[in-house]
Scaffold this motif. Sequence first.
Motif, PDB file in Angstrom:
ATOM      1  N   GLU A  16       0.813  -1.222   0.000  1.00  0.00           N
ATOM      2  CA  GLU A  16       0.000   0.000   0.000  1.00  0.00           C
ATOM      3  C   GLU A  16       0.842   1.266   0.000  1.00  0.00           C
ATOM      4  N   ASN A  17       1.991   1.245   0.644  1.00  0.00           N
ATOM      5  CA  ASN A  17       2.839   2.441   0.645  1.00  0.00           C
ATOM      6  C   ASN A  17       3.273   2.819  -0.758  1.00  0.00           C
ATOM      7  N   ASN A  20       0.363   4.564  -2.434  1.00  0.00           N
ATOM      8  CA  ASN A  20       0.083   5.852  -1.801  1.00  0.00           C
ATOM      9  C   ASN A  20       1.093   6.913  -2.216  1.00  0.00           C
ATOM     10  N   GLY A  23       0.089   7.574  -6.107  1.00  0.00           N
ATOM     11  CA  GLY A  23      -1.298   7.974  -6.322  1.00  0.00           C
ATOM     12  C   GLY A  23      -2.020   7.175  -7.385  1.00  0.00           C
ATOM     13  N   SER A  25      -3.698   3.004  -8.356  1.00  0.00           N
ATOM     14  CA  SER A  25      -4.261   1.841  -7.665  1.00  0.00           C
ATOM     15  C   SER A  25      -3.355   0.614  -7.801  1.00  0.00           C
ATOM     16  N   GLN A  26      -3.552  -0.323  -6.884  1.00  0.00           N
ATOM     17  CA  GLN A  26      -2.820  -1.585  -6.959  1.00  0.00           C
ATOM     18  C   GLN A  26      -3.162  -2.316  -8.256  1.00  0.00           C
TER      19      GLN A  26
END
Length: 85
Positions: A16-17, A20, A23, A25-26
Motif C-alpha cells: 500500500e505504501n 500511496n 497515487g 491503484s494496486q
Amino acid sequence: VVVLDHFSMKYLYVGENAINVIGISQEEMYAGGLEYMARYVHPADLEKLVTISSLITECIKKLPEEERRQCRLSYDYRLKFENGE
C-alpha cells in the motif's frame, strides 16, 4: 515494497505504501507491470534501472531453476507522483 517477477515483468506483490506514494491503484500496477511503472520512475534513475534490470534478468536466466527460485533482489530508485512531480 513491491515484488516483481523478472521473467514476466509483472508484480507479484504491491504494498500500500507504494501506491500511496504515486497515487495510483494496486490494480493498475498489477495489470501494467514494470513497463507501466517505468513512467513513474524519476528520469535520472530510469536508464540505470532498465540497464541493471536487464543485466540481472540475463544472469538469472543462466541459473538452474532451483537457484532462480531462491534469487532475491533489492532496488532503490525515486518515483514521481501521478501529476509528474
